[in-house]
Design a protein around this motif. Structure first.
Motif, mmCIF file in Angstrom:
data_model
loop_
_atom_site.group_PDB
_atom_site.id
_atom_site.type_symbol
_atom_site.label_atom_id
_atom_site.label_comp_id
_atom_site.label_asym_id
_atom_site.label_seq_id
_atom_site.Cartn_x
_atom_site.Cartn_y
_atom_site.Cartn_z
ATOM 1 N N ILE A 93 31.766 7.369 -14.522
ATOM 2 C CA ILE A 93 32.392 6.249 -13.819
ATOM 3 C C ILE A 93 33.553 5.678 -14.627
ATOM 4 O O ILE A 93 34.616 5.376 -14.073
ATOM 5 C CB ILE A 93 31.348 5.148 -13.530
ATOM 6 N N ASP A 94 33.366 5.553 -15.943
ATOM 7 C CA ASP A 94 34.409 4.939 -16.764
ATOM 8 C C ASP A 94 35.650 5.822 -16.878
ATOM 9 O O ASP A 94 36.773 5.334 -16.921
ATOM 10 C CB ASP A 94 33.870 4.589 -18.153
ATOM 11 N N ARG A 95 35.458 7.133 -16.893
ATOM 12 C CA ARG A 95 36.585 8.067 -17.013
ATOM 13 C C ARG A 95 37.190 8.427 -15.659
ATOM 14 O O ARG A 95 38.293 8.971 -15.597
ATOM 15 C CB ARG A 95 36.123 9.360 -17.668
ATOM 16 N N LYS A 96 36.413 8.199 -14.594
ATOM 17 C CA LYS A 96 36.788 8.640 -13.247
ATOM 18 C C LYS A 96 37.049 10.147 -13.237
ATOM 19 O O LYS A 96 37.973 10.644 -12.598
ATOM 20 C CB LYS A 96 38.022 7.880 -12.728
ATOM 21 N N ASP A 97 36.202 10.869 -13.971
ATOM 22 C CA ASP A 97 36.442 12.298 -14.134
ATOM 23 C C ASP A 97 35.209 12.969 -14.728
ATOM 24 O O ASP A 97 34.241 12.300 -15.117
ATOM 25 C CB ASP A 97 37.646 12.516 -15.055
ATOM 26 N N ILE A 98 35.271 14.297 -14.823
ATOM 27 C CA ILE A 98 34.264 15.085 -15.506
ATOM 28 C C ILE A 98 34.814 15.496 -16.866
ATOM 29 O O ILE A 98 35.974 15.223 -17.185
ATOM 30 C CB ILE A 98 33.863 16.321 -14.668
ATOM 31 N N SER A 99 34.001 16.153 -17.659
ATOM 32 C CA SER A 99 34.452 16.547 -18.993
ATOM 33 C C SER A 99 35.426 17.721 -18.916
ATOM 34 O O SER A 99 35.457 18.478 -17.939
ATOM 35 C CB SER A 99 33.253 16.942 -19.862
ATOM 36 N N GLU A 100 36.216 17.882 -19.969
ATOM 37 C CA GLU A 100 37.138 19.017 -20.046
ATOM 38 C C GLU A 100 36.370 20.338 -20.099
ATOM 39 O O GLU A 100 36.806 21.343 -19.551
ATOM 40 C CB GLU A 100 38.043 18.878 -21.264
ATOM 41 N N LEU A 101 35.210 20.338 -20.754
ATOM 42 C CA LEU A 101 34.399 21.546 -20.806
ATOM 43 C C LEU A 101 33.918 21.932 -19.410
ATOM 44 O O LEU A 101 33.926 23.117 -19.050
ATOM 45 C CB LEU A 101 33.199 21.339 -21.731
ATOM 46 N N ALA A 102 33.519 20.946 -18.618
ATOM 47 C CA ALA A 102 33.063 21.235 -17.251
ATOM 48 C C ALA A 102 34.184 21.870 -16.431
ATOM 49 O O ALA A 102 33.950 22.813 -15.661
ATOM 50 C CB ALA A 102 32.565 19.958 -16.583
#
Length: 291
Positions: A93-102
């Motif tokens: 929620i805080d990043r509004k995104d998934i991880s770079e690895l994902a």
């Protein structure tokens, strides 16, 4: 084949964990349990490694072994069951995104589940979880939301909508995981108008995507009395919007491979659903319920 009131059991499970993450059994043990239970199609879906310290997701160093093991099991059991390589990917929620690895791993997957488990700043190791304990969830709401649980819940459902719009995963995992430790309406009341309207708005977003919603039958095995995800009152709302569904046991042990599948099928039929979606020969196809 198990039956419930004359209804044949659902024949797929796409939410299956193993000891690569927080499951109890090996991948092969889970596959054999699925075959024994009569499943025709099954997805293995370890938790994607997270970009902060935790004790419940796969370690990044084990990714290649995971892909290799799933590939070997596909070949070994090809005559008994269709196996698919997936992962449960966290949206923050805080990043509004998934991880770079994902993002890097995504193209190697046969299918994706996306979920939200965290509350707070995921740019450090000091993060709280929605589903670890009531105390930890409450701690996160106090720390990051000034104890305003309604504000977090509204942000949570908004983030789910943003997640499916941006990434359109194959499956949306346990949409209302936030109820896991809501015993006695500790955080919110599902009957409140604001809550139900928040959920309905999220469903209105989901229906505009290609994402299937998961009917998750694993909750009662971990916290008896929680029910299913989503709550039963949501299912007619989903059906009214023609939101496609899959079945996920959120299975963490061989004992839960088809946990409450018959009960889930019965409630789906009673709410108006006539089909669910399964992977056949690598493609999503509808499968009739109750036949």
């Amino acid at each position: 084949m198990q039956t419930f009131g004359g209804i044949k059991m659902i024949q797929a499970n796409y939410h299956v964990h193993s000891n690569y993450c927080d499951g109890k059994n090996t991948l092969e043990e889970m596959v054999n349990a699925g075959i024994e239970a009569g499943l025709k199609s099954m997805g293995l879906s370890s938790h994607m490694p997270l970009p902060f310290l935790n004790d419940w997701t796969m370690e990044e160093a084990n990714l290649e072994n995971y892909f290799k093991d799933v590939a070997n099991l596909k070949k070994k059991y090809a005559l008994s069951i269709e196996l698919y390589c997936g992962m449960e990917i966290d949206y923050f929620i805080d990043r509004k995104d998934i991880s770079e690895l994902a993002k890097k791993v995504w193209p190697r997957l046969d299918y994706t589940i996306m979920s939200i488990h965290t509350i707070g700043s995921t740019c450090s190791d000091d993060v709280s979880y929605i589903d670890d304990s009531q105390e930890d969830f409450a701690k996160g709401i106090r720390k990051y939301y000034d104890n305003r649980s309604q504000k977090f819940i509204e942000d949570y459902y908004k983030a789910i909508g943003n997640m499916v719009k941006k990434y359109q995963p194959d499956i949306l995992g346990h949409i209302d995981l936030i109820k896991k430790y809501n015993q006695g309406n500790f955080f919110f009341n599902e009957k409140d108008t604001w809550y139900q309207e928040t959920v309905k708005h999220c469903l209105d977003v989901i229906v505009m995507t290609n994402t299937r919603m998961e009917i998750n039958t694993g909750a009662n095995m971990r916290v008896p009395g929680v029910g299913r995800y989503p709550s039963d009152w949501m299912i007619p709302e989903m059906c009214k919007r023609n939101i496609p569904i899959t079945i996920g046991g959120d299975t963490h042990s061989v004992e839960g491979i088809i946990n409450e599948f018959n009960e889930a099928e019965a409630i789906l039929l009673s709410c108006g659903y006539k089909e669910y979606w399964i992977l056949k020969k690598g493609r999503w196809e509808s499968q009739p319920l109750g036949v």
